[in-house]
Design a protein around this motif. Structure first.
Motif, mmCIF file in Angstrom:
data_model
loop_
_atom_site.group_PDB
_atom_site.id
_atom_site.type_symbol
_atom_site.label_atom_id
_atom_site.label_comp_id
_atom_site.label_asym_id
_atom_site.label_seq_id
_atom_site.Cartn_x
_atom_site.Cartn_y
_atom_site.Cartn_z
ATOM 1 N N ARG A 65 44.263 31.418 39.484
ATOM 2 C CA ARG A 65 42.934 31.218 38.892
ATOM 3 C C ARG A 65 42.692 29.739 38.593
ATOM 4 N NH1 ARG A 65 43.393 34.599 35.290
ATOM 5 N NH2 ARG A 65 44.086 33.294 33.544
ATOM 6 N N ALA A 66 43.717 29.066 38.072
ATOM 7 C CA ALA A 66 43.588 27.633 37.795
ATOM 8 C C ALA A 66 43.358 26.846 39.080
ATOM 9 C CB ALA A 66 44.842 27.126 37.081
ATOM 10 N N TYR A 67 44.037 27.249 40.150
ATOM 11 C CA TYR A 67 43.876 26.570 41.430
ATOM 12 C C TYR A 67 42.467 26.788 41.983
ATOM 13 C CZ TYR A 67 44.526 25.415 46.367
ATOM 14 O OH TYR A 67 44.394 24.885 47.618
ATOM 15 N N ARG A 68 41.966 28.017 41.919
ATOM 16 C CA ARG A 68 40.614 28.294 42.412
ATOM 17 C C ARG A 68 39.578 27.490 41.631
ATOM 18 N NH1 ARG A 68 42.666 33.740 42.591
ATOM 19 N NH2 ARG A 68 41.674 34.169 40.578
ATOM 20 N N GLU A 69 39.736 27.424 40.314
ATOM 21 C CA GLU A 69 38.791 26.670 39.492
ATOM 22 C C GLU A 69 38.848 25.181 39.820
ATOM 23 O OE1 GLU A 69 39.706 27.554 35.457
ATOM 24 O OE2 GLU A 69 38.829 29.569 35.518
ATOM 25 N N TYR A 70 40.053 24.695 40.082
ATOM 26 C CA TYR A 70 40.208 23.281 40.448
ATOM 27 C C TYR A 70 39.460 22.978 41.738
ATOM 28 C CZ TYR A 70 42.415 19.070 42.321
ATOM 29 O OH TYR A 70 42.640 17.832 42.875
ATOM 30 N N MET A 71 39.630 23.815 42.767
ATOM 31 C CA MET A 71 38.987 23.569 44.046
ATOM 32 C C MET A 71 37.469 23.665 43.930
ATOM 33 S SD MET A 71 41.358 22.702 46.039
ATOM 34 C CE MET A 71 40.326 22.580 47.505
ATOM 35 N N VAL A 72 36.969 24.595 43.123
ATOM 36 C CA VAL A 72 35.528 24.687 42.896
ATOM 37 C C VAL A 72 35.016 23.409 42.228
ATOM 38 C CG1 VAL A 72 33.739 25.860 41.556
ATOM 39 C CG2 VAL A 72 35.428 27.199 42.821
ATOM 40 N N SER A 73 35.777 22.914 41.237
ATOM 41 C CA SER A 73 35.386 21.694 40.537
ATOM 42 C C SER A 73 35.391 20.494 41.471
ATOM 43 C CB SER A 73 36.333 21.432 39.359
ATOM 44 O OG SER A 73 36.260 22.465 38.410
ATOM 45 N N ARG A 100 46.726 23.257 48.125
ATOM 46 C CA ARG A 100 46.524 21.925 48.669
ATOM 47 C C ARG A 100 47.312 20.887 47.873
ATOM 48 N NH1 ARG A 100 40.560 19.423 49.768
ATOM 49 N NH2 ARG A 100 40.883 18.629 47.646
ATOM 50 N N PHE A 101 47.695 19.822 48.564
ATOM 51 C CA PHE A 101 48.610 18.822 48.025
ATOM 52 C C PHE A 101 48.084 18.166 46.756
ATOM 53 C CE2 PHE A 101 50.349 14.482 47.891
ATOM 54 C CZ PHE A 101 51.703 14.741 47.969
ATOM 55 N N ASP A 102 46.783 17.857 46.701
ATOM 56 C CA ASP A 102 46.253 17.139 45.541
ATOM 57 C C ASP A 102 46.387 17.957 44.261
ATOM 58 O OD1 ASP A 102 44.325 18.647 47.043
ATOM 59 O OD2 ASP A 102 42.778 17.956 45.678
ATOM 60 N N TRP A 103 46.325 19.271 44.368
ATOM 61 C CA TRP A 103 46.552 20.115 43.188
ATOM 62 C C TRP A 103 48.047 20.247 42.919
ATOM 63 C CZ3 TRP A 103 48.832 24.808 41.807
ATOM 64 C CH2 TRP A 103 48.437 25.335 40.579
ATOM 65 N N ALA A 104 48.815 20.429 43.983
ATOM 66 C CA ALA A 104 50.254 20.633 43.824
ATOM 67 C C ALA A 104 50.930 19.433 43.171
ATOM 68 C CB ALA A 104 50.897 20.918 45.180
ATOM 69 N N ILE A 105 50.516 18.217 43.528
ATOM 70 C CA ILE A 105 51.191 17.037 42.993
ATOM 71 C C ILE A 105 50.892 16.866 41.505
ATOM 72 C CG2 ILE A 105 49.397 15.290 43.417
ATOM 73 C CD1 ILE A 105 51.639 13.435 44.396
ATOM 74 N N LYS A 106 49.786 17.431 41.044
ATOM 75 C CA LYS A 106 49.462 17.361 39.621
ATOM 76 C C LYS A 106 50.109 18.495 38.826
ATOM 77 C CE LYS A 106 46.515 13.984 40.324
ATOM 78 N NZ LYS A 106 46.771 12.608 39.858
ATOM 79 N N ARG A 107 50.584 19.525 39.507
ATOM 80 C CA ARG A 107 51.116 20.688 38.813
ATOM 81 C C ARG A 107 52.546 21.007 39.287
ATOM 82 N NH1 ARG A 107 46.389 19.543 38.164
ATOM 83 N NH2 ARG A 107 44.795 20.726 37.072
ATOM 84 N N ILE A 108 52.654 21.703 40.404
ATOM 85 C CA ILE A 108 53.940 22.241 40.849
ATOM 86 C C ILE A 108 54.935 21.139 41.186
ATOM 87 C CG2 ILE A 108 55.060 23.728 42.555
ATOM 88 C CD1 ILE A 108 52.378 25.176 42.873
ATOM 89 N N LEU A 109 54.493 20.097 41.873
ATOM 90 C CA LEU A 109 55.425 19.075 42.343
ATOM 91 C C LEU A 109 55.877 18.114 41.248
ATOM 92 C CD1 LEU A 109 53.879 18.249 45.835
ATOM 93 C CD2 LEU A 109 55.710 19.830 45.253
ATOM 94 N N ARG A 110 55.367 18.282 40.054
ATOM 95 C CA ARG A 110 55.838 17.450 38.942
ATOM 96 C C ARG A 110 57.261 17.843 38.538
ATOM 97 N NH1 ARG A 110 51.680 14.638 38.660
ATOM 98 N NH2 ARG A 110 52.972 13.003 37.805
ATOM 99 N N ASP A 111 57.666 19.040 38.921
ATOM 100 C CA ASP A 111 59.023 19.508 38.670
ATOM 101 C C ASP A 111 59.960 18.822 39.660
ATOM 102 O OD1 ASP A 111 61.415 20.822 38.370
ATOM 103 O OD2 ASP A 111 60.533 22.833 38.347
ATOM 104 N N LYS A 112 60.964 18.126 39.167
ATOM 105 C CA LYS A 112 61.869 17.387 40.052
ATOM 106 C C LYS A 112 62.655 18.300 40.979
ATOM 107 C CE LYS A 112 62.279 13.178 37.345
ATOM 108 N NZ LYS A 112 63.170 12.168 36.735
#
Length: 323
Positions: A230-238, A9-21
């Motif tokens: 695993r980090a993504y699953r934990e984020y969504m649970v949180s 999902r976008f809200d996780w991606a923008i904090k992690r993957i999409l930070r890479d230019k």
């Protein structure tokens, strides 16, 4: 979309993957769909984490971009509701405007600012999921009259880098509010496809929408390492735990406040009781979430991001929990 083509999902991606230019095409696609112009990402910020102090409010956005005309676009993802939300986005746009002009410069250097806000909570009322706000000037005695710029004003409002403007809204900020949880449509148009991805991480296999083709290549769940998954699953649970706790706390607070107000038998008693109940219920709910997240090893920054609290408030909750 098949199980093998599940996307984060976008809200996780923008904090992690999409930070890479190298992945900026995804973000640029979303902006292009909204403002109808190609843009270039200029800054991918660390949002709350890049402040010098807890009191520094100068950097609340996640992304900054520019159009070919030098106009500025700021994008922010927000997970939890704030009482002063409108004041917050006004502050973001005015900061972007103020940063453009130095001492002694003429005002004509100021470029238009677009503020894009992606909200993962319900906000206000209105039968839509995407809202667009612009500034126009209407007649006070003639309601059909709208202020336009005459020939002289056009000359005064132009410079060598941009076209002549014919209306005030071409220089005043524009605001976009995308209320993700309200979207329940079958995705057919580009904005609907983006809303489907923002909400559920769904992307059509045959999409041609700007940004989403790149997202299919870069944000596929199965392409991540096991640690990333695993980090993504934990984020969504949180996220879901925080939202459920806050909503439960609000409901309990309303019930408790209403009962207290009825006991008082006066209108002011009901209002005061409801407000106290909401505040106490919300605080208790957030404290429960903070404790659970702390037990799971979450940082102060992560807890603050998911609950909507400041880092200072989160640290105080931890201290109270340990007392």
């Amino acid at each position: 979309m098949t199980e093998n083509s599940k996307y984060v999902r976008f809200d996780w991606a923008i904090k992690r993957i999409l930070r890479d230019k190298a992945n900026k095409e995804v973000l640029e696609g979303l902006i292009q769909v909204l403002i109808k112009e190609p843009v270039t990402i200029t800054e991918i910020l660390e949002s709350e984490n890049n402040k010098d102090s807890l009191e520094d409010k100068g950097n609340r956005v996640d992304v900054k971009a520019k159009t070919g005309k030098g106009e500025i676009v700021i994008v922010e993802v927000q997970l939890t509701k704030e009482r002063d939300f409108f004041q917050r986005i006004i502050f973001g746009t005015t900061t972007a405007i103020n940063d453009q002009i130095g001492i002694g410069q003429d005002y004509h250097v100021i470029k238009k600012v677009y503020s894009i806000n992606i909200l993962y909570f319900n906000f206000g009322s209105g039968d839509d999921y995407a809202f667009h706000g612009v500034t126009t000037f209407r007649g006070m005695t003639n309601k059909d009259a709208e202020l336009k710029l005459n020939t002289r004003s056009e000359r005064e409002y132009m410079d060598s880098e941009r076209r002549r403007m014919t209306a005030p809204e071409e220089v005043f900020p524009e605001y976009f509010l995308l209320i993700v949880d309200r979207f329940n449509e079958v995705a057919k148009t580009p904005i609907e496809e983006w809303m489907a991805y923002l909400k559920d991480g769904a992307i059509r296999d045959d999409t041609t929408t700007p940004g989403l083709q790149e997202a299919r290549r870069k944000l596929e769940y199965m392409r991540m390492t096991e640690e990333e998954r695993r980090a993504y699953r934990e984020y969504m649970v949180s996220v879901h735990a925080a939202q459920d706790a806050i909503e439960t706390a609000k409901a309990d607070g309303r019930k408790e406040g209403l009962e207290e107000g009825r006991a008082e038998g006066r209108e002011e008693g009901r209002a005061e009781g409801r407000e106290e109940g909401r505040a106490e219920g919300r605080a208790e709910g957030i404290l429960v979430v903070a404790r659970k997240m702390k037990q799971k090893g979450k940082s102060v920054e992560e807890i603050a991001e998911l609950t909507g609290l400041s880092q200072e408030e989160t640290e105080r909750l931890w201290q109270e929990a340990e007392a």
